[in-house]
Design a protein around this motif. Sequence first.
Motif, mmCIF file in Angstrom:
data_model
loop_
_atom_site.group_PDB
_atom_site.id
_atom_site.type_symbol
_atom_site.label_atom_id
_atom_site.label_comp_id
_atom_site.label_asym_id
_atom_site.label_seq_id
_atom_site.Cartn_x
_atom_site.Cartn_y
_atom_site.Cartn_z
ATOM 1 N N GLU A 29 29.584 -6.681 35.192
ATOM 2 C CA GLU A 29 28.102 -6.529 35.409
ATOM 3 C C GLU A 29 27.452 -5.207 35.034
ATOM 4 O OE1 GLU A 29 26.091 -9.072 35.824
ATOM 5 O OE2 GLU A 29 27.604 -10.620 36.046
ATOM 6 N N ASN A 33 25.193 -4.030 32.004
ATOM 7 C CA ASN A 33 23.684 -3.524 32.254
ATOM 8 C C ASN A 33 23.645 -2.197 31.349
ATOM 9 O OD1 ASN A 33 22.635 -5.176 33.970
ATOM 10 N ND2 ASN A 33 23.272 -4.012 35.815
ATOM 11 N N LYS A 79 14.398 -7.849 32.001
ATOM 12 C CA LYS A 79 14.815 -8.479 30.652
ATOM 13 C C LYS A 79 14.308 -9.758 30.253
ATOM 14 C CE LYS A 79 18.899 -5.990 31.641
ATOM 15 N NZ LYS A 79 20.269 -5.769 32.077
ATOM 16 N N GLY A 93 22.541 -9.472 30.426
ATOM 17 C CA GLY A 93 21.813 -9.725 31.775
ATOM 18 C C GLY A 93 20.586 -10.528 31.694
ATOM 19 N N ALA A 98 22.748 -9.299 39.408
ATOM 20 C CA ALA A 98 24.143 -8.373 39.514
ATOM 21 C C ALA A 98 23.957 -7.253 40.740
ATOM 22 C CB ALA A 98 24.336 -7.742 38.451
HETATM 23 MG MG MG Z 1 22.585 -7.043 34.838
#
Ligand code: MG
Length: 608
Positions: A29, A33, A79, A93, A98
């Motif tokens: 994760e 990111n 996002k 993501g 996360a």
């Molecule tokens: Mg993420």
Amino acid sequence: MPIRVLDATVAAQIAAGEVIERPASVVRELVENALDAGARRIAVEARGGGLREIRVQDDGCGIPADEVELAFARHATSKLSSADDLWSITTLGFRGEALPSIAAVAQVICITRAANADVGVELRIAGGEVQAIMPRGCSPGTTISVRNLFYNTPVRREFLRSDATESAAITAVVTQYALAYPEVRFSLSIDGRVTLQTSGNGDLRAATIEIYGLDVARQLLAVDAAAGEGIDYVHVSGLVSPPGLTRSSRAAIHLFVNRRAIQPRGQIAIVLEEAYHTLLMKGRHPMAILNIDVHPAAVDVNVHPTKSEVKFRNTTQVMSVLGRAVRAALLESGVRPWEEAGIPASLDTAQRRFELRRLGTSSHESAWDTPPWMSVSDEPGSASAPTGGWRDEGQSGAWQREPVTPPAAPPMVQTSKLPPLRIIGQIAQSYIVAESPDGMYLIDQHAAHERITYERLMVQRGAGVIESQELLIPQVVDLPPTAQNLLLAAADRLAEWGFVIEPFGRSLRVRAIPATLYPGDLATALLEIADHLSGRGGTTPHEWREAMLITLSCHTSVRAGQTLSFDEMRGLVMQLEQCASPRTCPHGRPTMILLTTTQIERQFGRIT
Ligand code: MG
Ligand code: ADP
């Protein structure tokens, strides 16, 4: 019990469990990111299997100070803004799960500075509670440190494997992304030791060298094929192994869809392996680093909590481009089944097929394993056999049967489950032809040696002393970091099997090997052992022992395609006779087939 709404902390822990299964999930994760933030450098550090600390540092866009707390709130993401965006995801993501999930089950420190900010910010959060937030001087980018993972969910902790296994899983994640993003400079340090570093120069083969070593990387074949337009666009690119370069598991198959790592399972894996058609031996797998680029709207990545599975809008089209791309790479490189196996191209198709099967490269061997007129007899050696009446004729290779007179040579050992065998010669540099009272035997020299070695090792292991051979010149082996770390962490267990290994820079140095091991197979054998250590095929002491016995007996010095002298053949057959189960190799395949005298006579029409 009455129905109640769970309190926020418990609910968060349950949700976290879906996303964060183990330390490697945290790494995945955080690396995703960092990639989404446009990082060009990503440094990952892990301690204590990732439980003590995981630290991921990037030089990406950073998080604005006034948004950093929000970044740790559930379903907070920069996002996605509407449900429609879900159908065209271009970032790794998108669920905003996360960071809150990690913060629910660990102690997190996030230090970040947005590209345009003068000063950064530090946020401390543990068990989902913000503990401190303060300005902080730092370079642009983000560093997230995750300590004492699962400190407040002890049950989850109990399900984890050894530190070495968890570290291996972390290495596997970083390896995946290093291969998916060769333009990003990755480094990984495990317990203070740098185990992986890519240059970030954008060249996939260069990244592959860092991970698999030069020897392997330079053999890989380039794959590049595209089809369709717009939403039907499919582009498959990357590297695959030539047929001779195989693995015992799918651990070296790295598959990406729009550069998102997916599991090498299901249809994609099958299509990839079928492209090799008859070129792969049973139980062997190719290496591959392949990215499938499709229109973002032509793939659904939202089918699995860890995003490791995807659904295509047009699976058939994707699979057909994938299959064609890999086959084209194999053909362009000049690989032909027969040439690859060292069979002259002058043979006609039927002969070639025969040769391929003989070399065991066909996946459709069953018809040849036991031709209808041959059978493997399970009866113990014929009691009526004239002991000592069958003697090897040495190089003369005479076919006549000797009269039954006491031989000058000592009689053959008759404790075995085999009839007395008189060696006649060798065919196809692979099979020993021998005569016995009940007919003619063909003995597979490699399978026979596997059986002998297996039983010998079993006895040695039982007695606690595997015969070890010190290498005159210690051999430095370059293996994937995952494999290497598993092996080094298990050095003590490997010592029980005759291996003496130690770290050597970023490689591994081997000082001694089991005496039965063919040194040329060292790297392959170690890779297989690493696979066993990673838990594939079971982890009980019994399963581990069986896996080791099979791996070590597989890599012995007598192989197919090797000319044997009469003495060597005699030695082999005599050792086989001492075995408890001389008629099958450790994989359960026959070591010998019998053509009985009656069968021969029937073939010649002497009897019906
Ligand atoms: Mg993420
Ligand atoms: P997601 O990645 O699904 O959006 P996360 O919980 O992983 O959700 O992250 C939440 C938000 O925090 C991201 O949308 C992003 O805006 C920000 N963020 C997280 N990590 C970073 C990073 N390394 N660099 C910049 N922004 C980040």
